[in-house]
Design an enzyme around this catalytic site. Structure first.
Site, PDB file in Angstrom:
ATOM      1  CG  ASP A   1      -2.028   1.022   1.134  1.00 11.69           C
ATOM      2  OD1 ASP A   1      -2.560   1.425   2.182  1.00 11.69           O
ATOM      3  OD2 ASP A   1      -2.342   1.457  -0.004  1.00 11.69           O
TER       4      ASP A   1
ATOM      5  CE  LYS B   1      -0.999   3.350  -3.983  1.00 13.81           C
ATOM      6  NZ  LYS B   1      -0.946   2.607  -2.709  1.00 13.81           N
TER       7      LYS B   1
ATOM      8  CG  ASP C   1      -5.433  -0.206  -1.024  1.00 15.15           C
ATOM      9  OD1 ASP C   1      -5.265   0.906  -0.507  1.00 15.15           O
ATOM     10  OD2 ASP C   1      -6.535  -0.597  -1.453  1.00 15.15           O
ATOM     11  CG  ASN C   2      -4.647   2.089  -3.429  1.00 14.56           C
ATOM     12  OD1 ASN C   2      -3.745   2.015  -2.577  1.00 14.56           O
ATOM     13  ND2 ASN C   2      -5.830   2.626  -3.170  1.00 14.56           N
TER      14      ASN C   2
ATOM     15  CD  GLU D   1      -8.417   4.750   0.233  1.00 16.26           C
ATOM     16  OE1 GLU D   1      -8.735   3.709  -0.359  1.00 16.26           O
ATOM     17  OE2 GLU D   1      -7.263   5.198   0.215  1.00 16.26           O
TER      18      GLU D   1
HETATM   19  O1  LIG Z   1      -0.765   7.127  -3.211  1.00 12.69           O
HETATM   20  C1  LIG Z   1      -1.282   6.368  -2.403  1.00 12.69           C
HETATM   21  N1  LIG Z   1      -0.577   5.708  -1.487  1.00 12.69           N
HETATM   22  C2  LIG Z   1       0.847   5.951  -1.391  1.00 12.69           C
HETATM   23  C3  LIG Z   1       1.262   5.638   0.008  1.00 12.69           C
HETATM   24  C4  LIG Z   1       2.488   5.887   0.411  1.00 12.69           C
HETATM   25  C5  LIG Z   1       2.904   5.610   1.801  1.00 12.69           C
HETATM   26  O2  LIG Z   1       3.962   4.651   1.778  1.00 12.69           O
HETATM   27  C6  LIG Z   1       5.107   5.227   2.362  1.00 12.69           C
HETATM   28  N2  LIG Z   1       6.301   4.605   1.783  1.00 12.69           N
HETATM   29  C7  LIG Z   1       6.926   3.640   2.512  1.00 12.69           C
HETATM   30  C8  LIG Z   1       8.056   3.008   2.009  1.00 12.69           C
HETATM   31  C9  LIG Z   1       8.551   3.370   0.749  1.00 12.69           C
HETATM   32  O3  LIG Z   1       9.592   2.826   0.287  1.00 12.69           O
HETATM   33  C10 LIG Z   1       7.874   4.368   0.021  1.00 12.69           C
HETATM   34  C11 LIG Z   1       6.738   4.976   0.546  1.00 12.69           C
HETATM   35  C12 LIG Z   1       4.946   6.718   2.156  1.00 12.69           C
HETATM   36  O4  LIG Z   1       5.782   7.476   3.008  1.00 12.69           O
HETATM   37  C13 LIG Z   1       3.478   6.866   2.472  1.00 12.69           C
HETATM   38  O5  LIG Z   1       3.226   6.812   3.857  1.00 12.69           O
HETATM   39  C14 LIG Z   1      -2.751   6.198  -2.388  1.00 12.69           C
HETATM   40  C15 LIG Z   1      -3.507   7.127  -3.089  1.00 12.69           C
HETATM   41  C16 LIG Z   1      -4.889   7.019  -3.085  1.00 12.69           C
HETATM   42  N3  LIG Z   1      -5.620   7.985  -3.830  1.00 12.69           N
HETATM   43  O6  LIG Z   1      -6.885   7.908  -3.876  1.00 12.69           O
HETATM   44  O7  LIG Z   1      -5.011   8.913  -4.423  1.00 12.69           O
HETATM   45  C17 LIG Z   1      -5.548   6.019  -2.387  1.00 12.69           C
HETATM   46  C18 LIG Z   1      -4.790   5.077  -1.678  1.00 12.69           C
HETATM   47  O8  LIG Z   1      -5.391   4.057  -0.983  1.00 12.69           O
HETATM   48  C19 LIG Z   1      -3.398   5.145  -1.681  1.00 12.69           C
HETATM   49  O9  LIG Z   1      -2.702   4.183  -1.002  1.00 12.69           O
HETATM   50 MG   LIG Z   2      -3.949   2.541  -0.467  1.00 11.60          MG
END
Ligand SMILES: O=C(NC/C=C/[C@H]1O[C@@H](n2ccc(=O)cc2)[C@H](O)[C@@H]1O)c1cc([N+](=O)[O-])cc(O)c1O
Ligand SMILES: [Mg+2]
Length: 214
Positions: free
Chosen positions: A141, A144, A169-170, A199
């Site tokens: 999650d 992406k 997820d997603n 969500e």
């Molecule tokens: O972009 C999304 N998620 C990216 C999540 C990123 C998370 O993962 C961490 N991370 C941890 C380790 C790493 O190596 C890199 C990042 C980042 O610091 C952040 O906390 C997203 C977007 C939507 N949306 O509707 O736009 C809906 C969703 O459910 C989503 O999950």
């Molecule tokens: Mg997500």
């Protein structure tokens, strides 16, 4: 000074959830994000799919990629058997500070190890630094465009065994097309799509469950 969205989510937990009650923490975040301000937690609808997969796998070792505020971290850990462990990777220090407090409010510190850094750097260190053999369940999650490279990296590092389950997820919104194409076409994975919604919205999204066949 202006608070951040993660700080406001933590505030909602501290105001509305009962210390030591993980499900009340999950409920408090869902109510805040549904009624006050949207946030990228897996949420209550897809959360039920997550719950059913966690219960089915009954994992001893779990890896979560992307902690954010700790919503799914707490949701998963609340369903784990007594000595099971969840390692969650978070890149953003500000998110990590909030997630640690959410995890503490839920009383799940003993089951959860939050590690700060980039998945691409941390995955190769899992065995030596965190004493992990293989993961029974991985919840993807985070960014992406990292789902596919990190899955290949987990394979290369011997972190997946025959039967390991990846839950992503997603896969529709925002979407992970390269990852989806890979797990659905590779003979080494048995994949299944769970249709749902983004969500707290009516937008279509879904989760992909992929079993590594070894
Ligand atoms: O972009 C999304 N998620 C990216 C999540 C990123 C998370 O993962 C961490 N991370 C941890 C380790 C790493 O190596 C890199 C990042 C980042 O610091 C952040 O906390 C997203 C977007 C939507 N949306 O509707 O736009 C809906 C969703 O459910 C989503 O999950
Ligand atoms: Mg997500």
């Amino acid at each position: 000074t202006q608070s951040t969205r993660p700080q406001r989510i933590l505030g909602a937990v501290q105001k509305n959830a009962t210390r030591g009650d993980p499900r009340s923490v999950v409920r408090a975040i869902d109510q805040y994000c549904r009624n006050q301000e949207w946030a990228m937690n897996v949420g209550d609808e897809k959360g039920c799919i997550l719950d059913s997969v966690v219960s089915e796998v009954n994992p001893a070792t779990v890896l979560e990629l992307g902690t954010y505020c700790g919503y799914s971290t707490v949701r998963i850990a609340s369903l784990l058997p007594p000595h099971a462990k969840l390692i969650t990777l978070e890149f953003n220090p500000e998110f990590a500070v909030i997630a640690r407090q959410v995890i503490a409010w839920a009383g799940l510190e003993d089951k959860i190890q939050l590690v700060e850094g980039a998945s691409g750097d941390l995955i190769p260190k899992m065995k030596e630094q965190f004493g992990v053999e293989t993961f029974d369940l991985v919840f993807l999650d985070h960014w992406k465009d990292r789902y596919l490279p990190d899955t290949k990296l987990m394979e290369e590092c011997g972190l997946l065994r025959k039967g390991s389950v990846l839950l992503a997820d997603n896969v529709i919104c925002p979407g992970t097309p390269e990852y989806l194409e890979f797990v659905r076409s590779s003979p080494r994975y048995e994949s299944q799509y769970f249709k749902s919604h983004l969500e707290y919205t009516k937008v279509e999204d879904g989760m992909e469950k992929s079993v590594f066949l070894g």
